[in-house]
Design a protein around this motif. Structure first.
Motif, PDB file in Angstrom:
ATOM      1  N   VAL A  23      30.003  10.729  25.514  1.00  0.00           N
ATOM      2  CA  VAL A  23      28.775  10.077  25.982  1.00  0.00           C
ATOM      3  C   VAL A  23      29.114   8.729  26.619  1.00  0.00           C
ATOM      4  O   VAL A  23      28.568   8.364  27.667  1.00  0.00           O
ATOM      5  N   THR A  24      30.014   7.989  25.993  1.00  0.00           N
ATOM      6  CA  THR A  24      30.432   6.688  26.528  1.00  0.00           C
ATOM      7  C   THR A  24      31.125   6.844  27.869  1.00  0.00           C
ATOM      8  O   THR A  24      30.886   6.063  28.801  1.00  0.00           O
ATOM      9  N   ALA A  25      31.979   7.844  27.985  1.00  0.00           N
ATOM     10  CA  ALA A  25      32.689   8.081  29.248  1.00  0.00           C
ATOM     11  C   ALA A  25      31.715   8.448  30.360  1.00  0.00           C
ATOM     12  O   ALA A  25      31.837   7.972  31.498  1.00  0.00           O
ATOM     13  N   ARG A  26      30.738   9.290  30.050  1.00  0.00           N
ATOM     14  CA  ARG A  26      29.738   9.672  31.042  1.00  0.00           C
ATOM     15  C   ARG A  26      28.917   8.459  31.481  1.00  0.00           C
ATOM     16  O   ARG A  26      28.615   8.298  32.669  1.00  0.00           O
ATOM     17  N   SER A  27      28.577   7.605  30.532  1.00  0.00           N
ATOM     18  CA  SER A  27      27.815   6.396  30.849  1.00  0.00           C
ATOM     19  C   SER A  27      28.635   5.465  31.734  1.00  0.00           C
ATOM     20  O   SER A  27      28.112   4.861  32.685  1.00  0.00           O
TER      21      SER A  27
END
Length: 259
Positions: A189-193
């Motif tokens: 999720v952090t990488a996508r953000s």
């Protein structure tokens, strides 16, 4: 299209997933060749500006497939392997995209080399990162020497390689191996953000800066890849390597003799 990878594209973002979850995404000859081919295809795709790399299942990648190394019926062709690893490292470093590695579980050995070849490394707090080739009597490959040197400098790179220590994500950030820490379970999720924020940035200028900074280092990377290929092939013939992989399979401490 690929047996060991998944490649998805959405808008200006590509997601490349290592997809051998039953083997913790350890890399056999098929995966190495497919990864090299896939990265080269992305390099030539002008519609992509951000590349996300992740692993399916419990880990990013446990590194090289030790079971494949020990398979006498289908022997590991070291010379061919080193060619593919050279293609992976050089292409990854010279991609005209911003690359983000999303690390959960283990990123070890060759898996860590690939992670460190990315522009941005995002790791979960309790992920485990290790340049642990030394445990089986080998040297880092896949550009591991070069990427470590770029991130933490020669003295620290030597210590990290020689000790083969396992670092949790938070510890890895403290020594410069990781750029961003995410809570456990939230790495992707952090990488996508992060990728979304990049899409809202002047990416053409950022990619131009990457090209300028990396261009002067390509020759050094190529030289190190040649050295890794020569030394790794030699190390594969040592008694220490044989002892290392036997001890790994037998789950015991190896007894190295420096030969």
């Amino acid at each position: 299209m690929y047996k060991t990878l998944l490649l998805e594209k959405e808008e200006r973002v590509a997601t490349l997933t290592l997809n051998r979850p039953d083997a913790m995404n350890s890399m056999n000859e098929v995966m190495m060749k497919e990864l090299a081919d896939c990265l080269e295809s992305i390099k030539n795709d002008n519609s992509i500006q951000v590349l996300l790399l992740k692993g399916e299942g419990r880990a990013f990648s446990a590194g090289g497939d030790i079971k494949a190394m020990m398979d006498t019926e289908n022997p590991f062709h070291m010379e061919d392997v080193m060619v593919e690893l050279g293609r992976i490292a050089k292409t990854l470093y010279s991609l005209p995209q911003i690359t983000i590695a999303s690390v959960h579980g283990a990123a070890a050995g060759l898996g860590l080399s690939i992670v460190l070849g990315c522009d941005i490394v995002i790791a979960e707090e309790n992920s485990k990162l290790a340049m642990n080739f030394i445990g089986i009597g080998l040297v880092p490959d896949g550009g591991g020497h070069f990427f470590l040197k770029e991130r933490i400098g020669i003295p620290k790179a030597k210590q990290l390689i020689w000790e083969g220590e396992i670092f949790k994500g938070v510890e890895a950030k403290a020594i410069g191996l990781v750029d961003v820490i995410a809570s456990d379970g939230l790495g992707w999720v952090t990488a996508r953000s992060y990728a979304q924020r990049l899409l809202e940035s002047p990416l053409a200028a950022m990619i131009a800066t990457k090209e300028i900074l990396h261009a002067t280092q390509i020759k050094e990377l190529e030289w190190m890849l040649e050295k890794e290929a020569l030394k790794q092939t030699a190390m594969r013939q040592t008694s220490d390597h044989l002892e290392g992989i036997n001890a790994f399979v037998e789950k015991r401490k190896p007894e190295f003799r420096g030969e």
